[in-house]
Motif scaffolding. Structure first.
Motif, PDB file in Angstrom:
ATOM      1  N   SER A 234       0.852  -1.183   0.000  1.00  7.63           N
ATOM      2  CA  SER A 234       0.000   0.000   0.000  1.00  7.63           C
ATOM      3  C   SER A 234       0.893   1.240   0.000  1.00  7.63           C
ATOM      4  O   SER A 234       2.108   1.158   0.209  1.00  7.63           O
ATOM      5  CB  SER A 234      -0.905   0.004   1.232  1.00  7.63           C
ATOM      6  OG  SER A 234      -0.125   0.201   2.409  1.00  7.63           O
ATOM      7  N   ILE A 235       0.279   2.403  -0.204  1.00  5.64           N
ATOM      8  CA  ILE A 235       1.026   3.659  -0.145  1.00  5.64           C
ATOM      9  C   ILE A 235       1.638   3.847   1.237  1.00  5.64           C
ATOM     10  O   ILE A 235       2.781   4.301   1.380  1.00  5.64           O
ATOM     11  CB  ILE A 235       0.117   4.850  -0.504  1.00  5.64           C
ATOM     12  CG1 ILE A 235      -0.159   4.875  -2.005  1.00  5.64           C
ATOM     13  CG2 ILE A 235       0.748   6.159  -0.077  1.00  5.64           C
ATOM     14  CD1 ILE A 235       1.036   5.281  -2.858  1.00  5.64           C
ATOM     15  N   VAL A 236       0.885   3.492   2.292  1.00  8.77           N
ATOM     16  CA  VAL A 236       1.409   3.606   3.660  1.00  8.77           C
ATOM     17  C   VAL A 236       2.627   2.716   3.827  1.00  8.77           C
ATOM     18  O   VAL A 236       3.625   3.108   4.450  1.00  8.77           O
ATOM     19  CB  VAL A 236       0.317   3.259   4.691  1.00  8.77           C
ATOM     20  CG1 VAL A 236       0.905   3.230   6.099  1.00  8.77           C
ATOM     21  CG2 VAL A 236      -0.823   4.258   4.620  1.00  8.77           C
ATOM     22  N   ASP A 237       2.582   1.496   3.279  1.00  3.34           N
ATOM     23  CA  ASP A 237       3.744   0.601   3.337  1.00  3.34           C
ATOM     24  C   ASP A 237       4.966   1.265   2.711  1.00  3.34           C
ATOM     25  O   ASP A 237       6.082   1.179   3.242  1.00  3.34           O
ATOM     26  CB  ASP A 237       3.456  -0.709   2.598  1.00  3.34           C
ATOM     27  CG  ASP A 237       2.400  -1.555   3.278  1.00  3.34           C
ATOM     28  OD1 ASP A 237       2.256  -1.445   4.511  1.00  3.34           O
ATOM     29  OD2 ASP A 237       1.727  -2.322   2.566  1.00  3.34           O
ATOM     30  N   LEU A 238       4.759   1.931   1.562  1.00  2.45           N
ATOM     31  CA  LEU A 238       5.874   2.569   0.871  1.00  2.45           C
ATOM     32  C   LEU A 238       6.473   3.680   1.719  1.00  2.45           C
ATOM     33  O   LEU A 238       7.689   3.720   1.940  1.00  2.45           O
ATOM     34  CB  LEU A 238       5.400   3.127  -0.475  1.00  2.45           C
ATOM     35  CG  LEU A 238       6.454   3.870  -1.314  1.00  2.45           C
ATOM     36  CD1 LEU A 238       7.558   2.924  -1.754  1.00  2.45           C
ATOM     37  CD2 LEU A 238       5.801   4.542  -2.512  1.00  2.45           C
ATOM     38  N   PHE A 239       5.627   4.597   2.211  1.00  2.81           N
ATOM     39  CA  PHE A 239       6.123   5.719   3.002  1.00  2.81           C
ATOM     40  C   PHE A 239       6.722   5.267   4.335  1.00  2.81           C
ATOM     41  O   PHE A 239       7.611   5.926   4.875  1.00  2.81           O
ATOM     42  CB  PHE A 239       4.992   6.714   3.275  1.00  2.81           C
ATOM     43  CG  PHE A 239       4.614   7.542   2.071  1.00  2.81           C
ATOM     44  CD1 PHE A 239       5.425   7.594   0.953  1.00  2.81           C
ATOM     45  CD2 PHE A 239       3.437   8.267   2.073  1.00  2.81           C
ATOM     46  CE1 PHE A 239       5.080   8.339  -0.156  1.00  2.81           C
ATOM     47  CE2 PHE A 239       3.078   9.037   0.968  1.00  2.81           C
ATOM     48  CZ  PHE A 239       3.903   9.068  -0.141  1.00  2.81           C
ATOM     49  N   ALA A 240       6.223   4.149   4.857  1.00  3.04           N
ATOM     50  CA  ALA A 240       6.718   3.654   6.139  1.00  3.04           C
ATOM     51  C   ALA A 240       8.013   2.858   5.997  1.00  3.04           C
ATOM     52  O   ALA A 240       8.580   2.414   6.995  1.00  3.04           O
ATOM     53  CB  ALA A 240       5.652   2.788   6.799  1.00  3.04           C
ATOM     54  N   GLY A 241       8.488   2.683   4.779  1.00  2.00           N
ATOM     55  CA  GLY A 241       9.741   1.958   4.573  1.00  2.00           C
ATOM     56  C   GLY A 241       9.611   0.465   4.651  1.00  2.00           C
ATOM     57  O   GLY A 241      10.601  -0.249   4.855  1.00  2.00           O
ATOM     58  N   LYS A 242       8.368  -0.051   4.458  1.00  2.00           N
ATOM     59  CA  LYS A 242       8.146  -1.489   4.541  1.00  2.00           C
ATOM     60  C   LYS A 242       8.356  -2.197   3.207  1.00  2.00           C
ATOM     61  O   LYS A 242       8.316  -3.424   3.154  1.00  2.00           O
ATOM     62  CB  LYS A 242       6.718  -1.753   5.039  1.00  2.00           C
ATOM     63  CG  LYS A 242       6.499  -1.383   6.498  1.00  2.00           C
ATOM     64  CD  LYS A 242       7.298  -2.287   7.412  1.00  2.00           C
ATOM     65  CE  LYS A 242       7.013  -1.994   8.869  1.00  2.00           C
ATOM     66  NZ  LYS A 242       7.762  -2.906   9.782  1.00  2.00           N
ATOM     67  N   VAL A 243       8.536  -1.438   2.134  1.00  2.00           N
ATOM     68  CA  VAL A 243       8.761  -2.041   0.816  1.00  2.00           C
ATOM     69  C   VAL A 243      10.266  -2.123   0.599  1.00  2.00           C
ATOM     70  O   VAL A 243      10.934  -1.127   0.319  1.00  2.00           O
ATOM     71  CB  VAL A 243       8.098  -1.201  -0.300  1.00  2.00           C
ATOM     72  CG1 VAL A 243       8.290  -1.875  -1.659  1.00  2.00           C
ATOM     73  CG2 VAL A 243       6.619  -1.001   0.000  1.00  2.00           C
ATOM     74  N   ARG A 244      10.806  -3.317   0.758  1.00  2.00           N
ATOM     75  CA  ARG A 244      12.260  -3.465   0.707  1.00  2.00           C
ATOM     76  C   ARG A 244      12.822  -3.313  -0.706  1.00  2.00           C
ATOM     77  O   ARG A 244      13.924  -2.791  -0.900  1.00  2.00           O
ATOM     78  CB  ARG A 244      12.669  -4.832   1.294  1.00  2.00           C
ATOM     79  CG  ARG A 244      12.352  -4.979   2.775  1.00  2.00           C
ATOM     80  CD  ARG A 244      13.110  -6.118   3.409  1.00  2.00           C
ATOM     81  NE  ARG A 244      12.794  -7.393   2.781  1.00  2.00           N
ATOM     82  CZ  ARG A 244      11.777  -8.173   3.161  1.00  2.00           C
ATOM     83  NH1 ARG A 244      10.967  -7.779   4.125  1.00  2.00           N
ATOM     84  NH2 ARG A 244      11.569  -9.325   2.583  1.00  2.00           N
ATOM     85  N   GLU A 245      12.059  -3.805  -1.701  1.00  2.00           N
ATOM     86  CA  GLU A 245      12.586  -3.771  -3.060  1.00  2.00           C
ATOM     87  C   GLU A 245      11.453  -3.650  -4.076  1.00  2.00           C
ATOM     88  O   GLU A 245      10.378  -4.228  -3.897  1.00  2.00           O
ATOM     89  CB  GLU A 245      13.400  -5.040  -3.348  1.00  2.00           C
ATOM     90  CG  GLU A 245      14.094  -5.030  -4.688  1.00  2.00           C
ATOM     91  CD  GLU A 245      15.026  -6.226  -4.854  1.00  2.00           C
ATOM     92  OE1 GLU A 245      16.128  -6.202  -4.262  1.00  2.00           O
ATOM     93  OE2 GLU A 245      14.657  -7.185  -5.555  1.00  2.00           O
ATOM     94  N   ILE A 246      11.698  -2.871  -5.125  1.00  2.00           N
ATOM     95  CA  ILE A 246      10.779  -2.741  -6.251  1.00  2.00           C
ATOM     96  C   ILE A 246      11.562  -3.028  -7.526  1.00  2.00           C
ATOM     97  O   ILE A 246      12.625  -2.451  -7.743  1.00  2.00           O
ATOM     98  CB  ILE A 246      10.162  -1.328  -6.323  1.00  2.00           C
ATOM     99  CG1 ILE A 246       9.339  -1.035  -5.059  1.00  2.00           C
ATOM    100  CG2 ILE A 246       9.282  -1.185  -7.565  1.00  2.00           C
ATOM    101  CD1 ILE A 246       8.826   0.394  -4.984  1.00  2.00           C
ATOM    102  N   ARG A 247      11.037  -3.920  -8.348  1.00  2.00           N
ATOM    103  CA  ARG A 247      11.699  -4.270  -9.603  1.00  2.00           C
ATOM    104  C   ARG A 247      10.835  -3.792 -10.772  1.00  2.00           C
ATOM    105  O   ARG A 247       9.635  -4.049 -10.813  1.00  2.00           O
ATOM    106  CB  ARG A 247      11.923  -5.783  -9.690  1.00  2.00           C
ATOM    107  CG  ARG A 247      12.791  -6.315  -8.548  1.00  2.00           C
ATOM    108  CD  ARG A 247      12.905  -7.827  -8.543  1.00  2.00           C
ATOM    109  NE  ARG A 247      13.668  -8.292  -7.382  1.00  2.00           N
ATOM    110  CZ  ARG A 247      13.881  -9.558  -7.074  1.00  2.00           C
ATOM    111  NH1 ARG A 247      13.362 -10.523  -7.859  1.00  2.00           N
ATOM    112  NH2 ARG A 247      14.589  -9.892  -6.015  1.00  2.00           N
ATOM    113  N   VAL A 248      11.475  -3.084 -11.689  1.00  2.00           N
ATOM    114  CA  VAL A 248      10.759  -2.529 -12.841  1.00  2.00           C
ATOM    115  C   VAL A 248      11.533  -2.865 -14.115  1.00  2.00           C
ATOM    116  O   VAL A 248      12.730  -2.588 -14.215  1.00  2.00           O
ATOM    117  CB  VAL A 248      10.605  -0.997 -12.733  1.00  2.00           C
ATOM    118  CG1 VAL A 248       9.744  -0.475 -13.881  1.00  2.00           C
ATOM    119  CG2 VAL A 248      10.002  -0.614 -11.391  1.00  2.00           C
ATOM    120  N   ASP A 249      10.838  -3.458 -15.061  1.00  2.00           N
ATOM    121  CA  ASP A 249      11.439  -3.774 -16.358  1.00  2.00           C
ATOM    122  C   ASP A 249      10.828  -2.857 -17.416  1.00  2.00           C
ATOM    123  O   ASP A 249       9.601  -2.748 -17.524  1.00  2.00           O
ATOM    124  CB  ASP A 249      11.173  -5.240 -16.725  1.00  2.00           C
ATOM    125  CG  ASP A 249      11.848  -5.636 -18.029  1.00  2.00           C
ATOM    126  OD1 ASP A 249      13.071  -5.803 -18.035  1.00  2.00           O
ATOM    127  OD2 ASP A 249      11.127  -5.765 -19.043  1.00  2.00           O
TER     128      ASP A 249
END
Length: 297
Positions: A234-249
């Motif tokens: 979620s957006i809250v997860d992103l701002f809270a630093g809970k998203v460790r990695e994002i992969r984009v191709d």
């Protein structure tokens, strides 16, 4: 999800900064929109339209800085596509979360022309942002359900008319037209009814309208695949630093010349060919997601 106090502080700080940034950038955008509406000359209005996306790109850049500063998220960007801000693109991406939008903006900002999204009409009521999207000529779609369209086929044609009107404006400026062709965010329940492992069935009507209205002006299709190895955030997860990695191709595809200028609404053979093309693209994307998820952290 339960967060530690420091996590909540990080999320609050990032959220406040993004909110302030939004107000600061939306104000000149709305002022320019009013000025554009009052100007009597088409050339003057066109000049204002060319300036307005600069504020949108600045807004995205500050948001990207805030995400990079306040979160430990690791970004893995693959693909060797060479883009240009002076060209026109159709951007196609899978859709899982509201986080997809800042991801797309961050990885493509100032690499391609300012992106316009096809948005649900209800989003125009989002405070500040809704008016800013309207001022920047984002197309707002009704997005009727299948059952509604079966009862009233005119609803499907209404969205196509909206897309047609938006594309008429986009012919005059360098632009990136963004379309989440799945029509809605994927989740476990919806995926259980899909023929793909990670994706929902793509809806081709809006994309067909873009190719039919301005296909000869497009310089390519930006094919974006977004993967969250730890699960859909979620957006809250992103701002809270809970998203460790994002992969984009990122991949740059050629515009299918044989699909430009067709009549999606009335030509059944053309509609079938278009759906086959988009379904094949989605099958390839489904396999690419498997490959991205298989990569070690």
């Amino acid at each position: 999800m339960r967060f530690a106090p420091i996590t909540w502080l990080r999320a609050a700080a990032a959220g406040v900064l993004v909110a302030i940034n939004t107000v600061l950038h939306a104000t000149p955008i709305l002022a320019l929109a009013v000025a554009k509406g009052l100007l009597p000359f088409k050339r003057a209005r066109a000049a204002v339209s060319r300036w307005m996306p600069a504020f949108g790109e600045s807004w995205i850049a500050v948001n990207g800085w805030a995400i990079a500063t306040f979160t430990p998220t690791r970004w893995v960007i693959t693909g060797d596509a060479a883009f240009s801000r002076a060209r026109r693109y159709l951007v196609l991406s899978n859709h899982q979360s509201w986080v997809d939008i800042p991801v797309l903006q961050k990885v493509l900002n100032r690499r391609i022309p300012f992106q316009r999204f096809f948005l649900k009409d209800s989003l125009i009521w989002v405070p500040v942002l809704g008016l800013a999207w309207w001022a920047l000529d984002f197309p707002f779609m009704k997005r009727a359900s299948k059952s509604q369209i079966q009862k009233n086929p005119e609803l499907a044609r209404r969205d196509l008319e909206t897309a047609r009107a938006a594309c008429a404006k986009f012919r005059e400026i360098p632009v990136s037209v963004m379309n989440f062709v799945e029509g809605t965010r994927a989740n476990a329940k919806k995926l259980a009814q899909s023929s793909y492992r990670h994706l929902l069935k793509p809806k081709s009507g809006g994309v067909a309208q873009v190719l039919n209205s301005m296909g000869e002006l497009l310089d390519g299709i930006v094919d974006v695949t977004i993967v969250y190895p730890q699960g859909r955030p979620s957006i809250v997860d992103l701002f809270a630093g809970k998203v460790r990695e994002i992969r984009v191709d990122l991949r740059l595809r050629e515009v299918p010349q044989d699909l430009i200028g067709g009549d999606y609404e009335n030509d059944r053979d053309y509609r079938i060919r278009f759906q086959h093309w988009l379904n094949a693209l989605w099958e390839e994307k489904d396999a690419r997601i498997d490959a991205l998820l298989a990569q070690p952290a």
